[in-house]
Design an enzyme around this catalytic site. Structure first.
Site, PDB file in Angstrom:
ATOM      1  N   GLY A   1       0.797  -1.212   0.000  1.00 48.84           N
ATOM      2  CA  GLY A   1       0.000   0.000   0.000  1.00 48.84           C
ATOM      3  C   GLY A   1       0.836   1.270   0.000  1.00 48.84           C
ATOM      4  N   HIS A   2       0.164   2.395  -0.210  1.00 49.97           N
ATOM      5  CA  HIS A   2       0.870   3.678  -0.334  1.00 49.97           C
ATOM      6  C   HIS A   2       1.567   4.067   0.976  1.00 49.97           C
ATOM      7  CE1 HIS A   2      -3.065   6.053   0.809  1.00 49.97           C
ATOM      8  NE2 HIS A   2      -2.665   5.251   1.762  1.00 49.97           N
ATOM      9  N   ASN A   3       2.730   4.674   0.816  1.00 45.96           N
ATOM     10  CA  ASN A   3       3.577   5.165   1.926  1.00 45.96           C
ATOM     11  C   ASN A   3       4.244   4.047   2.730  1.00 45.96           C
ATOM     12  OD1 ASN A   3       2.397   7.613   1.170  1.00 45.96           O
ATOM     13  ND2 ASN A   3       0.999   7.642   2.917  1.00 45.96           N
TER      14      ASN A   3
END
Length: 343
Positions: free
Chosen positions: A251-253
């Site tokens: 997922g993002h980050n």
């Protein structure tokens, strides 16, 4: 034997050469000039083959094996076949992998040149060692390092940078990314697409702009059909030497440390950090905004919902220290058996 249609036939290796590359001391009685032709499994090996034993489940095959030599731990010397040369190793599988790579070195799959049916923008920077396969699309201002391969029908979007000796398989899509050297990206991988981020207000889910990148460090391997979202502002980072199996979702980050292993169908939610040398089993789910320490092991199908400290081994849903999880399963089994007996 490996199928020669797909893998070049192996070269011959002497026992002395095998000893040198694996740094294993040979038995005094062993003939250093003896030639071996190939690697093999225990059950199919012949006197010209080398195999390994690293799992007690295969001890019966080991006892009956006709292999000329075998890597195994010293604990198994007493049950080894008499005609087998003992290659005692602290890590038999690793020693076997060294020899396997010597017999079957990874072939150079790059034939330099741009296929006529590839589309490469004029602003793309690359040298004459790069191969770009048919149907590939490389957009503006992309930088490709030396000795790279871009597979058929892969799309590289504007601004992406790719290091040296990186192989990207067919049907991949890569955007908003900085990719290191010696990276291997298998078929169908998606990197750099929007992260799953929404700001909710009553019945409205407003898309949060995803303004970060994906940074993939050197010596990373990404399995088929993995998906790695770019960050919202912070970057999504995959650390040096990390290996992702097929069908892994990042997922993002998310920030993944060095030399981690993610087994198939595992997923990590946004903004979670994973330390170095962590092993995550198949179908593990990790919630967002967590910190997973260094040298952590997470059992398959576990659900991680809180931080995990360094050197811990956990399992279960929700995940708990592995011994506690085993006790839970034992208690549950006893309760089930008790209810069966009461009926």
């Amino acid at each position: 034997m490996a199928d020669p249609k797909f893998f070049p036939r192996s070269k011959k290796l002497t026992l002395e050469q095998i000893s040198k590359i694996t740094k294993i001391t040979l038995p005094k009685s062993a003939d250093k000039n003896r030639i071996f032709l190939d690697i093999s499994s225990l059950d199919k090996a012949s006197k010209d083959n080398i195999c390994f034993l690293d799992n007690k489940n295969y001890i019966d095959q080991f006892k009956k094996s006709k292999a000329g030599a075998c890597f195994f731990k010293k604990d198994f010397i007493n049950v080894a076949p008499k005609n087998m040369i003992y290659l005692v190793s602290e890590n038999p599988y690793h020693s076997f992998a060294i020899v396997a790579n010597a017999f079957y070195p990874i072939k150079d799959i790059t034939t330099a040149g741009i296929h006529p049916k590839a589309h490469v923008e004029t602003s793309v920077k690359y040298d004459d060692t790069v191969q770009i396969a048919p149907g590939a699309v490389v957009s503006s201002d992309v930088v490709i390092g030396s000795k790279c391969l871009i597979g058929a029908n892969t799309v590289i979007l504007s601004g992406v940078t790719i290091g040296n000796n990186t192989v990207i398989g067919p049907n991949c899509t890569i955007a908003y990314s900085i990719i290191g050297s010696n990276v291997k990206i298998h078929n169908g991988v998606r990197i750099g697409q929007d992260g799953f981020g929404f700001a909710q207000n009553e019945n409205i889910s407003l898309k949060m702009p995803q303004l970060g990148r994906v940074l993939i460090k050197d010596n990373v391997e990404i399995g088929s059909n993995c998906s790695i979202d770019r960050g919202t502002g912070p970057d999504t980072i995959i650390g040096e030497g990390t290996k992702l199996d097929n069908l892994v979702q990042i997922g993002h980050n998310a920030v993944i440390g060095k030399n981690c292993i993610f087994v198939a169908q595992s997923g990590i939610s946004g903004s979670t950090q994973v330390g170095n040398n962590t092993i995550i089993g198949g179908q593990v789910g990790i919630a967002g905004h967590l910190k997973i320490g260094n040298n952590v092991k997470i059992a398959a199908k576990s659900g991680v919902m809180k931080n995990i400290e360094d050197n811990m081994t956990v399992g279960g849903v929700p995940s708990v220290p592995i011994n506690e999880w085993h006790r839970q399963t034992i208690v549950l089994k006893k309760l089930i058996n008790k209810r069966k007996n009461e009926k």
